[in-house]
Design a protein around this motif. Structure first.
Motif, PDB file in Angstrom:
ATOM      1  N   LEU A 265      52.998   0.352-150.333  1.00 36.18           N
ATOM      2  CA  LEU A 265      51.570  -0.676-149.119  1.00 36.18           C
ATOM      3  C   LEU A 265      52.793  -2.078-150.155  1.00 36.18           C
ATOM      4  O   LEU A 265      52.818  -2.173-151.129  1.00 36.18           O
ATOM      5  CB  LEU A 265      50.249  -0.198-149.419  1.00 36.18           C
TER       6      LEU A 265
ATOM      7  N   THR B  73      46.452   5.707-160.205  1.00 34.96           N
ATOM      8  CA  THR B  73      47.634   5.896-160.422  1.00 34.96           C
ATOM      9  C   THR B  73      47.917   7.014-159.681  1.00 34.96           C
ATOM     10  O   THR B  73      47.607   7.947-159.022  1.00 34.96           O
ATOM     11  CB  THR B  73      47.721   5.973-162.109  1.00 34.96           C
ATOM     12  N   CYS B  74      49.452   7.295-160.142  1.00 33.60           N
ATOM     13  CA  CYS B  74      50.226   8.954-160.430  1.00 33.60           C
ATOM     14  C   CYS B  74      50.329  10.044-160.530  1.00 33.60           C
ATOM     15  O   CYS B  74      51.044  10.532-160.526  1.00 33.60           O
ATOM     16  CB  CYS B  74      51.866   8.151-159.330  1.00 33.60           C
TER      17      CYS B  74
ATOM     18  N   GLY C   4      52.850  -4.901-154.521  1.00 35.52           N
ATOM     19  CA  GLY C   4      53.413  -4.113-154.168  1.00 35.52           C
ATOM     20  C   GLY C   4      53.257  -2.478-154.778  1.00 35.52           C
ATOM     21  O   GLY C   4      53.028  -2.665-156.000  1.00 35.52           O
ATOM     22  N   ALA C   5      52.802  -1.225-154.067  1.00 33.83           N
ATOM     23  CA  ALA C   5      52.415  -0.689-155.035  1.00 33.83           C
ATOM     24  C   ALA C   5      52.626   1.182-154.275  1.00 33.83           C
ATOM     25  O   ALA C   5      52.566   0.928-153.248  1.00 33.83           O
ATOM     26  CB  ALA C   5      50.654  -0.346-155.222  1.00 33.83           C
ATOM     27  N   CYS C   6      53.400   2.192-155.295  1.00 33.31           N
ATOM     28  CA  CYS C   6      53.439   3.007-154.647  1.00 33.31           C
ATOM     29  C   CYS C   6      53.226   4.638-154.408  1.00 33.31           C
ATOM     30  O   CYS C   6      53.097   4.704-156.212  1.00 33.31           O
ATOM     31  CB  CYS C   6      54.600   2.748-153.822  1.00 33.31           C
ATOM     32  N   VAL C   7      52.789   5.834-154.331  1.00 24.99           N
ATOM     33  CA  VAL C   7      51.973   7.481-155.105  1.00 24.99           C
ATOM     34  C   VAL C   7      52.374   8.126-154.450  1.00 24.99           C
ATOM     35  O   VAL C   7      52.433   7.379-152.748  1.00 24.99           O
ATOM     36  CB  VAL C   7      50.744   6.800-155.896  1.00 24.99           C
TER      37      VAL C   7
ATOM     38  N   ASP D 160      52.045  -0.467-163.183  1.00 25.35           N
ATOM     39  CA  ASP D 160      51.270   0.941-161.919  1.00 25.35           C
ATOM     40  C   ASP D 160      50.236   1.192-161.873  1.00 25.35           C
ATOM     41  O   ASP D 160      49.995   2.183-162.026  1.00 25.35           O
ATOM     42  CB  ASP D 160      52.126   2.271-163.516  1.00 25.35           C
TER      43      ASP D 160
ATOM     44  N   TYR E 275      53.620   8.052-150.072  1.00 26.35           N
ATOM     45  CA  TYR E 275      52.570   5.842-149.244  1.00 26.35           C
ATOM     46  C   TYR E 275      52.735   5.141-149.765  1.00 26.35           C
ATOM     47  O   TYR E 275      52.822   5.309-151.591  1.00 26.35           O
ATOM     48  CB  TYR E 275      51.044   6.877-149.444  1.00 26.35           C
TER      49      TYR E 275
ATOM     50  N   LEU F  81      59.310   0.731-159.095  1.00 24.19           N
ATOM     51  CA  LEU F  81      59.802  -0.676-157.966  1.00 24.19           C
ATOM     52  C   LEU F  81      60.198  -1.530-158.772  1.00 24.19           C
ATOM     53  O   LEU F  81      60.961  -2.250-158.096  1.00 24.19           O
ATOM     54  CB  LEU F  81      58.030  -0.678-157.818  1.00 24.19           C
TER      55      LEU F  81
END
Lengths: 67, 338
Positions: free
Chosen positions: B153, B178-179, B145-148, B123, B151, B33
Motif C-alpha cells: 500500500l 511485519t513480514c 509505502g509498505a508491503c508484505v 520495515d 500485498y 522498497l
C-alpha cells in the motif's frame, strides 16, 4: 448477500451483516484499517452498527509493516 | 552524446527535469522498497540522494533487494554502504550520502533536514510514524509505502494539505504486522516502490497529489483505493492545530526490535551511545567467539549459540532468537568483555 469488495464480487454467508463482522471474517479486526462503503469512509465507532446491504461497494485497506 | 535523461525529459519536460536535478530525496530504509526506489531515483537523476539503513546485507535479502550481491553478503557490508557503492556505479553524476543508523525520534529531524521529499522504505510501522511526525514538523512531503506477502500500500502525505499517517490510525499499532510470518515476493516490492517513485516525480513536476490511500494484492489481482480527505483530524497530535509530535519523544532506554523475518533482535543503546573500537573488542573476545568477520563498520561473530553483529555505535543485531529478553541478556554477556 453479495457485495463488491475491493473490486470483486463476493458472496458472504449469514453472519456477515455489519462492517465489524466483515472485518473479523477477514481477520482484520485488530489491524489498522480504513473502510469505505459506497464512497463514504466508515468511522471505527460505527463498525458495529453499520450494516451492509446487497450490492454495496466496499473498499478495505489494511496497513502492514514491512518493506 | 545524447542526454542520459532524454526519454524522461520527453515525458516530463525540461523544467521538471531541472527540478529533479535540484532535488534532494531521502529514503528511510534500504531494504527491498528502499533498493527499488533508490535505483529508480538515481537513474532519474535526483541531484542528491540520501540513504539511511540500520542493517547489513544478508543472504535472505538477495531475492528482492536489487542493489545487493553475493559479494556484499560475504563481506557482511552494511546496506547503507553497499547501496551507495552500487548507486554510484549507476549514476556518478549525482550526490549519494548514506548513513548506517537506526532511525529514531532523536535523529530523524537532523537526517531529513534540507530534503525536498522523504520516501518511506522502513520495515516497520512504528518507524513510519516517527518519520511522519518529523515530516509534518518540517513540512516535507512524505510518501508512505509498505508491503508484505503479495500485498502493498502507498499513501502520499503532503503537509498542510492531506491528512497525515497519524490521522489514518483507527487504533495504535500493534506487534505482528511485519513480514516475519508471511514472507514477501519481489513483484509487490517493485509495484509499491514504483507508485512511490511516481509520486516523487509528480511532486517535483508540480502535480497536485490527492490523499488517495491505495492498496494492491498482486497475487489475488485485487486493488483498492480510498480518498481519505474526511479523516483529516483537527485534533491530530501530529498535524492538528496544536501538534505535539508524540513519536519524536525520545526514549532514553535500550531499545529492542525483532527484525523482519530474520530470527534476530536488534538492540540499540539509549542516550549518547559511545563509539567502540571494533578491533579492540575482537581482541578481548577472541577466546570466546568463533568465525569472526571484521570490517570497517561492524564485527560479526559467533558467541555462545548466537551470531552477533556489533556496530561501532554499540548497536547490535543478535541472531538465533526472536525474544527481546534473551537478546538483552546475551548482549550484556557479550559487551562485558569490552
Amino acid at each position: 448477500m453479495s457485495i463488491i469488495l475491493n473490486g470483486n464480487n463476493v458472496d458472504h454467508q449469514e453472519g456477515v451483516n455489519t462492517v465489524e463482522q466483515l472485518l473479523s471474517h477477514y481477520h482484520l479486526e485488530n489491524r489498522i484499517v480504513v473502510v469505505e462503503v459506497n464512497k463514504e469512509i466508515v468511522m471505527k465507532e460505527n463498525y458495529k452498527t453499520m450494516s451492509l446491504s446487497h450490492g454495496d461497494v466496499v473498499e478495505i485497506i489494511h496497513f502492514v509493516g514491512g518493506g | 552524446m545524447t542526454n542520459r535523461y532524454s526519454r524522461q525529459e520527453l515525458f516530463l519536460g525540461s523544467k521538471a527535469q531541472a527540478k529533479i536535478k535540484e532535488a534532494s530525496v531521502i529514503i528511510i530504509g534500504a531494504g527491498a522498497l528502499g533498493s527499488a526506489s533508490a535505483e529508480m531515483l538515481a537513474r532519474a537523476g535526483i541531484g542528491r540522494l540520501t540513504i539511511v539503513d540500520r542493517d547489513y546485507v544478508d543472504l535472505s535479502n538477495l531475492q528482492r533487494q536489487q542493489l545487493y550481491t553475493e559479494e556484499d553478503v560475504r563481506n557482511q557490508l552494511p546496506k547503507a554502504i553497499a547501496a551507495k557503492t552500487r548507486l554510484e556505479q549507476i549514476n556518478s553524476e549525482i550526490i549519494i550520502n548514506s548513513f548506517i543508523q537506526d532511525v529514531n525520534g532523536l535523529n530523524i529531524e537532523e537526517l531529513i533536514e534540507d530534503h525536498s521529499v522523504i520516501v518511506d522504505a522502513t520495515d516497520n510501522f512504528e518507524t513510519s510514524l516517527i518519520v511522519n511526525d518529523a515530516a509534518l514538523k518540517h513540512r516535507i512531503p512524505f510518501l508512505f509505502g509498505a508491503c508484505v506477502g503479495s500485498y502493498g500500500l502507498t499513501y502520499p502525505i503532503i503537509p498542510g494539505e492531506t491528512p497525515c499517517l497519524h490521522c489514518l490510525l483507527n487504533h495504535l499499532p500493534m506487534d505482528g504486522m511485519t513480514c516475519d510470518t508471511v514472507g514477501v515476493i519481489s513483484p509487490i516490492v517493485q509495484i509499491t516502490a514504483a507508485l512511490q517513485v511516481t509520486q516523487v516525480l509528480q511532486i517535483l513536476s508540480g502535480e497536485t497529489l490527492f490523499p488517495m490511500l491505495q492498496s494492491m494484492d498482486i497475487w489475488k489481482n485485487e486493488k483498492a483505493e480510498i480518498n481519505v480527505t474526511q479523516l483529516k483530524n483537527k485534533l491530530c497530535p501530529t498535524c492538528g492545530e496544536h501538534p505535539s509530535y508524540p513519536f519524536l519523544l525520545f526514549e532514553n532506554q535500550m531499545k529492542t526490535d525483532v527484525l523482519c523475518g530474520r530470527d534476530a533482535v536488534q538492540l540499540r543503546p539509549g542516550l549518547k551511545p559511545k563509539t567502540y573500537s571494533l578491533p579492540y573488542l575482537l581482541e578481548r573476545l577472541k577466546n570466546h567467539v568463533t568465525n569472526p568477520v571484521l570490517n570497517r563498520y561492524l564485527l560479526s561473530c559467533k558467541f555462545e549459540d548466537y551470531r552477533i553483529v556489533f556496530f561501532e555505535d554499540g548497536r547490535s543485531i543478535i541472531h538465533g532468537t526472536n525474544e527481546a529478553k534473551k537478546a538483552r541478556a546475551v548482549y550484556k554477556r557479550f559487551i562485558q568483555f569490552y
